[in-house]
Design an enzyme around this catalytic site. Sequence first.
Site, PDB file in Angstrom:
ATOM      1  N   THR A  29       0.843  -1.201   0.000  1.00 21.72           N
ATOM      2  CA  THR A  29       0.000   0.000   0.000  1.00 21.72           C
ATOM      3  C   THR A  29       0.875   1.247   0.000  1.00 21.72           C
ATOM      4  OG1 THR A  29      -1.942   1.002   1.058  1.00 21.72           O
ATOM      5  CG2 THR A  29      -0.278   0.115   2.533  1.00 21.72           C
ATOM      6  N   ASN A  30       0.300   2.405   0.290  1.00 18.57           N
ATOM      7  CA  ASN A  30       1.093   3.637   0.357  1.00 18.57           C
ATOM      8  C   ASN A  30       0.578   4.531   1.475  1.00 18.57           C
ATOM      9  OD1 ASN A  30      -0.999   5.531  -0.749  1.00 18.57           O
ATOM     10  ND2 ASN A  30      -0.856   4.089  -2.458  1.00 18.57           N
ATOM     11  N   ARG A  31       1.150   5.712   1.629  1.00 22.81           N
ATOM     12  CA  ARG A  31       0.888   6.555   2.789  1.00 22.81           C
ATOM     13  C   ARG A  31      -0.343   7.448   2.674  1.00 22.81           C
ATOM     14  NH1 ARG A  31       5.179   6.526   6.238  1.00 22.81           N
ATOM     15  NH2 ARG A  31       7.147   5.772   5.373  1.00 22.81           N
TER      16      ARG A  31
END
Length: 225
Positions: A29-31
């Site tokens: 995933t990412n931030r």
Amino acid sequence: LTPQDMVGLTVLVTAGPTREPLDPVRYLTNRSSGKMGYALARMAALRGARVVLVSGPTHLEPPTPVETIQVETAAEMHDAVIRYAHSADLIIKAAAVSDYRPESISTQKIKKQAENLVIPLQKNPDILAELGRRKGQQQILVGFAAETHDLDRYARNKLSSKNLDLLVANDVTLPGAGFDCNTNIVRIFAADGSVEALPQMDKNKVASEILHRTIKLLRTHRGGR
Ligand code: C5P
């Protein structure tokens, strides 16, 4: 008082990250926090629009007058967006879609192996590029770009290659901008070649500034309605 200048319009917003499973316990995933997209959905609804929000996993409360569709992967986001896109006057893609997903999802937890583990990744569909290819004559398409370097060059490239009307770019390395922050510092690139640098402001205010510009574009496209 919020202007009621979006009554009669349908707005499709995407927000948050996507989550790409690797095995039953892990994902890529990412931030992205979803805050920018949720602010856009909330502010468009306050201005009277019918809003559909397609959201990746976030910790945020869905805005109340908004139809919210929760998705996890880029593929699920793609399907939900395509389902609603044809009925939308305005589409704003604030989601940070994962560009890649693990090529295969292991049904069992991947066990510790030798020193290095290589995970093959496969490219996800670019939802925004697809929307750009099939954009309706009266439709306004807005993309986001989170960059760490060469912001202007990437922004202009994205604007034209994805056939967008507006591209909102932010440098995620700046304090007060980007992921999980309540404020943002953006530059808005328009298809006519213009660019505006907005000062640091609350994400609700950034949302209002973006919506204001899209309404102006919609009016011009529709002959000064
Ligand atoms: O090319 P890049 O990923 O930086 O472009 C960002 C914009 O494209 C965002 O508006 C994002 O929502 C959209 N995007 C998408 N599908 C992807 C990757 C990005 O819709 N697979």
